[in-house]
Design an enzyme around this catalytic site. Sequence first.
Site, PDB file in Angstrom:
ATOM      1  N   ASP A   1       0.850  -1.187   0.000  1.00 60.94           N
ATOM      2  CA  ASP A   1       0.000   0.000   0.000  1.00 60.94           C
ATOM      3  C   ASP A   1       0.887   1.239   0.000  1.00 60.94           C
ATOM      4  O   ASP A   1       1.150   1.847   1.040  1.00 60.94           O
ATOM      5  CB  ASP A   1      -0.928  -0.011   1.216  1.00 60.94           C
ATOM      6  CG  ASP A   1      -2.094   0.957   1.059  1.00 60.94           C
ATOM      7  OD1 ASP A   1      -2.125   1.692   0.047  1.00 60.94           O
ATOM      8  OD2 ASP A   1      -2.965   0.974   1.939  1.00 60.94           O
ATOM      9  N   ALA A   2       1.368   1.599  -1.189  1.00 61.55           N
ATOM     10  CA  ALA A   2       2.307   2.712  -1.337  1.00 61.55           C
ATOM     11  C   ALA A   2       1.714   3.895  -2.085  1.00 61.55           C
ATOM     12  O   ALA A   2       2.255   4.992  -2.032  1.00 61.55           O
ATOM     13  CB  ALA A   2       3.568   2.231  -2.057  1.00 61.55           C
ATOM     14  N   LYS A   3       0.628   3.670  -2.830  1.00 60.01           N
ATOM     15  CA  LYS A   3      -0.097   4.725  -3.555  1.00 60.01           C
ATOM     16  C   LYS A   3       0.837   5.588  -4.409  1.00 60.01           C
ATOM     17  O   LYS A   3       0.778   6.811  -4.393  1.00 60.01           O
ATOM     18  CB  LYS A   3      -0.899   5.601  -2.581  1.00 60.01           C
ATOM     19  CG  LYS A   3      -1.951   4.804  -1.795  1.00 60.01           C
ATOM     20  CD  LYS A   3      -2.716   5.693  -0.839  1.00 60.01           C
ATOM     21  CE  LYS A   3      -3.781   4.916  -0.088  1.00 60.01           C
ATOM     22  NZ  LYS A   3      -3.199   3.953   0.884  1.00 60.01           N
ATOM     23  N   ARG A   4       1.671   4.927  -5.171  1.00 63.61           N
ATOM     24  CA  ARG A   4       2.619   5.650  -6.011  1.00 63.61           C
ATOM     25  C   ARG A   4       1.921   6.248  -7.232  1.00 63.61           C
ATOM     26  O   ARG A   4       1.002   5.651  -7.795  1.00 63.61           O
ATOM     27  CB  ARG A   4       3.743   4.716  -6.458  1.00 63.61           C
ATOM     28  CG  ARG A   4       4.628   4.211  -5.312  1.00 63.61           C
ATOM     29  CD  ARG A   4       5.333   5.359  -4.627  1.00 63.61           C
ATOM     30  NE  ARG A   4       6.320   4.881  -3.665  1.00 63.61           N
ATOM     31  CZ  ARG A   4       6.295   5.164  -2.366  1.00 63.61           C
ATOM     32  NH1 ARG A   4       5.310   5.904  -1.873  1.00 63.61           N
ATOM     33  NH2 ARG A   4       7.242   4.712  -1.560  1.00 63.61           N
TER      34      ARG A   4
END
Length: 281
Positions: free
Chosen positions: A95-98
């Site tokens: 869950d890094a939302k890059r």
Amino acid sequence: MTASFGTRLDEVFVRSGRLCVGIDPHRFLLEAWGLPDTAAGAGAFGLAVVEAAAGRAGIVKPQVAFFERFGSAGYIALEGVLAAARDAGLLVIGDAKRGEIGTSMEGYAEAWLTPGSPLEVDALTVNPYLGFGSLQPALELAEQHGKGVFVLTATSNPEGRDVQRAEDGAGLTVAASMLDEIDHWNARHHPGSTGSIGAVIGATLRLEEFGLTAVPPTTTIPILAPGFGHQGASVADLGSIYGDLAPGVIVSESRSILAAGPSGIADAVERSVAAVRSARG
């Protein structure tokens, strides 16, 4: 040939159910668990969650921000957690939302979706608000390596709603447009099967307000669904919340499980797995 992420996700659904256990080493949770608010504490927390999930649930989701706040030491701790989760046979969603463009997006994709990378995960959350086309490097690399991508589509924060419910020139909301792009991608690459590109859609939302119920998808779209448990959504309402999207829903729970502490988390995972299976019939 590497199996697609959608195929592997289907296998996990059958084998272990749809629960995804969040790995969120908040400062207050580390304190409650008797762990220091350090990279080492976050790493120990993550490894304990992996141990509790292994053999019970099939999916874990480390929240990268809670490791990144410790800098390079935090990333070393995260790498250890990711490796332990892979060794335990868990499907790992980073869950890094890059979100970036061009070669910068390519660099993020290589970091998280390349086999053998220290940060390798099975799927990555991405931010599409530089335009869906900006995600192309991540989508292509995911397809190449049998990985998945989850596109932020409809979120519960008030600021996001104004953007996501805005309509484009064709009368679609921005959120519906994202879902349409995902559906088309999956139809091209995985016709007749669960797609490898999914959407993040919060369980506490009314999907019709985001225009997400107007046109049923033509494919089974993986839906990463935060908002169950602590945030108020009930797994018993999964079908009514997601409608035509329900077959692909991954039930994400974090604090409602993590609050059980190191001595109670294994039982909490088992209870949640059973509740989700019951909700699905």
